[in-house]
Design an enzyme around this catalytic site. Structure first.
Site, PDB file in Angstrom:
ATOM      1  N   ILE A 137      24.779  27.238 -19.938  1.00  0.00           N
ATOM      2  CA  ILE A 137      24.419  25.905 -19.467  1.00  0.00           C
ATOM      3  C   ILE A 137      25.651  25.013 -19.645  1.00  0.00           C
ATOM      4  CG2 ILE A 137      21.903  25.992 -19.723  1.00  0.00           C
ATOM      5  CD1 ILE A 137      22.080  24.927 -22.479  1.00  0.00           C
ATOM      6  N   ASP A 138      25.725  23.980 -18.825  1.00  0.00           N
ATOM      7  CA  ASP A 138      26.911  23.120 -18.840  1.00  0.00           C
ATOM      8  C   ASP A 138      27.115  22.446 -20.195  1.00  0.00           C
ATOM      9  OD1 ASP A 138      27.276  23.700 -16.153  1.00  0.00           O
ATOM     10  OD2 ASP A 138      26.062  21.997 -15.499  1.00  0.00           O
ATOM     11  N   LYS A 139      28.344  22.045 -20.449  1.00  0.00           N
ATOM     12  CA  LYS A 139      28.731  21.402 -21.710  1.00  0.00           C
ATOM     13  C   LYS A 139      27.779  20.270 -22.098  1.00  0.00           C
ATOM     14  CE  LYS A 139      32.572  18.625 -23.542  1.00  0.00           C
ATOM     15  NZ  LYS A 139      32.630  17.271 -22.977  1.00  0.00           N
TER      16      LYS A 139
END
Length: 301
Positions: A137-139
């Site tokens: 999942i994105d930062k």
């Protein structure tokens, strides 16, 4: 480097090369074998082949098993929020602001650095910089991730993702008021031709489907739950922008005037999958992070 030779037997005629090789050793996963074939470490009758090559009787398969690369990831003690763990899989709730795996520019402080300190046994299928990582999942997205602790688990979890049997539900706050309660976005995603760092809906993109349900409406925003059918890079962020309701706080796909959040209001709240060894369905739910709860409280006012 270890070398191995196998001559194709009568009952193996017509079988794919990757199937035959992965059947020679319990420790070899099909994904691993496919990687070896792509790297040219497998020869059939002295020639390289594709992963879908169908073998003939008496084909001579030679395998040069590459030495595993030394893991160049520094283990770092972290206070990880672990929801579940056994000898095969681990489920962790990632905080927003944390990168999942090392990459040039951030070799430390990532989830993988913390996992390496927490447990020494992580699958090696994805190469050295992202051991155990099956999906990401994105930062600035918080929430649940499944991690494989061995190659058997890794292969099973990846197959479940490919077969779209993993449950992945996200909560998001988006700009605008969505009039209908439910919707499905079916639009292919690929690299944006004008900006290679971004994704966009493009004609020749990869198949991507997001289902959404409205949970709550506010004056200028909507609180939604999105369920992924496919898992493309930035999928929810791009899909919601595409239908005119970009994520609040999203610096890449949202409007200039947005909520001050230091990143998109997106949380991977529900994760469900079939356990690779027991075949039991497991499902986990992580509550919204404090900053999203606070935002909803403000919007309700």
């Amino acid at each position: 480097m270890e070398k191995m030779e196998h001559t194709v037997l009568d009952e193996q005629q017509g079988d794919r090369i990757d199937k035959i090789i992965s059947g020679l050793d319990d420790e070899w996963s099909r994904t691993q074998v496919q990687q070896w074939i792509k790297e040219g470490a497998v020869l059939v009758n002295g020639k390289t082949v594709k992963t879908n090559y169908k073998c003939s009787l008496n084909d001579v398969i030679k395998i040069s098993i590459p030495e595993p690369e030394e893991l160049d990831v520094i283990p770092e003690e972290m206070d990880l929020d672990i929801y579940y763990e056994d000898k095969d899989v681990l489920v962790v709730n990632k905080p927003r602001g944390m990168v999942v795996h090392p990459a040039p520019g951030h070799m430390t402080g990532t989830l993988v650095n913390g996992l390496m300190a927490h447990c020494k046994d992580l699958s090696g299928i994805n190469g050295v910089l992202r051991p155990g990582i099956v999906h990401r999942i994105d930062k600035d997205t918080s929430g649940l991730l499944m991690v494989a602790k061995n190659d058997l688990a890794h292969e099973s979890l990846v197959n479940q993702l490919v077969e779209k049997t993993v449950t992945r539900k996200y909560k998001a706050i988006v700009h605008g008021v969505i009039p209908h309660d439910f919707g499905t976005i079916d639009a292919p995603l690929g690299r944006d031709s004008k900006d290679r760092q971004s994704m966009a809906v493009v004609d020749n993109g990869k198949h991507a489907v997001t289902h959404f349900q409205v949970l709550e409406r506010f004056n200028d925003f909507t609180f939604v739950e999105c369920q992924l059918e496919t898992g493309r890079t930035h999928q929810i962020r791009v899909h919601m922008k595409y239908i005119g309701y970009p994520l609040a706080g999203d610096p890449k796909y949202g409007p200039k005037k947005t909520l001050d959040l230091n990143g998109q209001a997106l949380h991977a709240g529900v994760l469900g999958f079939i356990h690779p060894r027991t075949n039991e369905y497991l499902e986990f739910e992580a509550p919204l992070p404090d900053e999203m709860e606070y935002l909803l409280t403000q919007l309700r006012k």
